[in-house]
Design an enzyme around this catalytic site. Sequence first.
Site, short mmCIF file in Angstrom:
data_model
loop_
_atom_site.label_atom_id
_atom_site.label_comp_id
_atom_site.label_asym_id
_atom_site.label_seq_id
_atom_site.Cartn_x
_atom_site.Cartn_y
_atom_site.Cartn_z
N VAL A 15 34.69 50.00 30.57
CA VAL A 15 34.98 49.50 29.48
C VAL A 15 33.68 48.84 28.70
O VAL A 15 33.43 48.74 27.49
CB VAL A 15 35.78 48.30 29.97
CG1 VAL A 15 36.09 47.29 28.66
CG2 VAL A 15 36.98 48.82 30.82
N GLU A 128 43.52 39.73 25.60
CA GLU A 128 44.27 40.94 25.24
C GLU A 128 44.33 41.97 26.06
O GLU A 128 45.21 42.58 26.41
CB GLU A 128 44.09 41.15 23.53
CG GLU A 128 44.92 42.60 23.43
CD GLU A 128 46.33 41.89 23.08
OE1 GLU A 128 46.75 40.92 22.23
OE2 GLU A 128 47.28 42.32 23.71
N GLY A 133 45.66 47.15 28.82
CA GLY A 133 44.54 47.94 27.94
C GLY A 133 44.68 47.71 26.34
O GLY A 133 44.59 46.58 25.94
N ASP A 200 48.51 45.11 40.85
CA ASP A 200 47.69 44.84 39.43
C ASP A 200 49.01 44.87 38.28
O ASP A 200 48.80 43.77 37.57
CB ASP A 200 47.49 46.42 39.20
CG ASP A 200 46.85 46.47 37.78
OD1 ASP A 200 45.93 46.07 37.33
OD2 ASP A 200 47.84 47.05 36.94
N LYS A 204 49.60 41.41 35.97
CA LYS A 204 49.73 41.50 34.44
C LYS A 204 50.83 40.66 34.12
O LYS A 204 51.08 40.19 33.20
CB LYS A 204 49.80 42.96 34.00
CG LYS A 204 48.42 43.76 34.11
CD LYS A 204 48.50 45.17 33.99
CE LYS A 204 47.16 45.90 33.98
NZ LYS A 204 47.44 47.18 34.41
N GLY A 303 41.70 52.89 30.57
CA GLY A 303 40.71 53.57 30.25
C GLY A 303 39.54 52.95 29.12
O GLY A 303 39.84 51.84 28.62
#
Lengths: 429, 429
Positions: A15, A128, A133, A200, A204, A303
């Site tokens: 990232v 955000e 992602g 995970d 979220k 990604g």
Amino acid sequence: MGQRIGVALIGLGTVGSGVVQILEDAVGRDMRLQSVDLVGVAVRDLSKPRTVAIGSDRLTEDALTLIENPEVSIVIEVMGGVEKPYALIRRALELGKHVVTANKALLARHGQELFALAKANRVQIRYEAAVCGGIPVLQPLQQCFGANRVTSAIGIVNGTTNYILTQMADRSLAYTEALAEAQSLGYAEADPRADVDGNDAQEKIAILSSIAFRLPLPELDQIYREGISAIALGDVRYAQQLGFAIKLLAFAVRQSDGRIDLRVHPTLVPLEHPLSRVDGAFNAVVIEADPVGQIMFYGPGAGGGPTASAVVSDVINICAELAYPVQSAVAEAIDFPGYLPIGEVRTRFYIRLKAFDLPGVIGHFGRIFGDHGVSLESIVQKNPHGEAAELVIITHNVQESQMRSALDEIREGTYLKEFCTAIRVLPEG
Amino acid sequence: MGQRIGVALIGLGTVGSGVVQILEDAVGRDMRLQSVDLVGVAVRDLSKPRTVAIGSDRLTEDALTLIENPEVSIVIEVMGGVEKPYALIRRALELGKHVVTANKALLARHGQELFALAKANRVQIRYEAAVCGGIPVLQPLQQCFGANRVTSAIGIVNGTTNYILTQMADRSLAYTEALAEAQSLGYAEADPRADVDGNDAQEKIAILSSIAFRLPLPELDQIYREGISAIALGDVRYAQQLGFAIKLLAFAVRQSDGRIDLRVHPTLVPLEHPLSRVDGAFNAVVIEADPVGQIMFYGPGAGGGPTASAVVSDVINICAELAYPVQSAVAEAIDFPGYLPIGEVRTRFYIRLKAFDLPGVIGHFGRIFGDHGVSLESIVQKNPHGEAAELVIITHNVQESQMRSALDEIREGTYLKEFCTAIRVLPEG
């Protein structure tokens, strides 16, 4: 263009490298990026080879000194982990620097405290990228749904598990085969538990629900969680025959009494529901709100490029507001009646079990379900000529606690050869 | 809550009534709504019965006087039409009032002038509801994609035509039957041309492309347009057999030379593309951008509640910025190389035609396509035992002008019995 805005980047993995590529090549993107200077990048190990071209004069192993640099007014944290970034972000906020982070694990544990610290120091903390992602979800929820009362946010928020479930459905891979493939492709970690056990997704949905319902972040242990490792290929096939896809869904659903139902578990999704068609490593979130109805946001949930896109968009939005200092709003739970315990959730169920092939076996199970208030939509006997009959059952909406007591009685009975699986089904209208 | 903000509503049809319902019942929605006062509502005919409860003291037939009321600082225009709302919005902007409108037909014709007028008067004009009704598209494009270079915006932006095409595909209705049903359900007007001929989609892609690429609004006649009335049920069936759904798509695609390709036409969409699964009256827009990749926004594209949701969200966003007067940015075309003529578009084609059953018929058509540089992906002879062979052809990517010259030669040749249809297919990778 006005004043220059100095940015510090903490972390230069996938990232972080994506962020550098955007910041160092601003032409054709939002004009405001051209007033942003990347002051420096903090890394764990200076000697490690890098895929992005960044001069050694801007690389450091000393994140704290970089954050304290007076030229820095925005700190981007993409290093991962919890305790180290927590200390660094605290320090940045105390120094009056804005913070952008993609760190859902950190926010789900210390977010509320960091939001308060940001407010006290009159700076912003934006995140955000922490949910889905690259897909814009949090910002649209805050900016575009103000006319609405949100009733639910339901999503496929973990790309790894969605990739695994898609390969099982499309290519008849067993769970272990699909997981091994996901690991070899880099979609799953060597230790895949954070993804496949639903942690995970749990982090979220905690963050997403706090934005959707304008509430403080819930504690993670208030969110029921079940992973995908028990899903058999046979379940995926039966679900398809019945008109469903199996997806790991994260739920945040407001009840009529105002309580919020938060949970993560595998779910049978009717093929006419838009989430049933979200395949591979893609993510999607469906918001239901009154009066707008059903809105879906769909895209790449992970990604380097997509996540960096969300991180830098946060930076741009901070730049846009820098001329007008805005206080971070910290949600407070006023008259909030609390979160719904899993036992009170009402949903449909898919049940698969193996029974001894005795006379009246369907009647036996039907009576037990009926005794516990569980009404059945269908019960189908598969493999009727084998030694054990496999029963596939779909229920109507039922309270989870009643289903559990019915299953307890079934497990103790003599007709059951093997209990295989119970998977929740998206509830009836 | 600070100062009160006065709003005038022009128009009390389906959308206007939805706006009143939200404004008069603010609890549970964005807090800022509680500082908004609905000063008055202008209607065409005071004597008409109304579905929303609003006192006669706030109803008027005199829109101009309502706009001029000094208590009004935001004007919402949802009356429809072009010239009347144009005059009213001009007046509002000249008086320094902010404007929210859902009027795509007006904006596509006079938007650029109105944006300049808003800028000159230091007020905002917002129009989220003008594209895809309740789906947040324009605001996320402006606020969440700043890190990106947008390469394309492609969408199903007209619910009427999507409803018709879905009924043809799912229930084998002929076009005229599906249209009649859409009319009886209120999805299509008595005069359906604005929808089925693609004009509505043309107006929306004009607005959407100007936001996606930060350019002035294009002239409508720069946007190639083709409607759905020539789509036969047989085409829908053949498309399904080949793995496609037929959708009316609106395109805004940036070329490598910077020109923008704008067009509206029926399109074969591969079933693995997310737009192929957008059914019924739903709308969706897929944005492709670097580095985020493919993002889809999906939801109800029309209807009173959804459209009112977008209108009121615009009002809330104006309220949020009222403390800090922001100049409306008017896009200027700097170094913009222009729009792409339809003849230069490269795409795949689906062709259906009836040929006389002569020896070498496939070779005949294959040679003509080859002479014009049109490379074929497949050519299948259907109904081979009838008096005329029906040929279904899918091409590789081809320049539209070459396809047209090939079709011209085919039309003049002796092998052709009847030319049935040519529909564009989403291009290869």
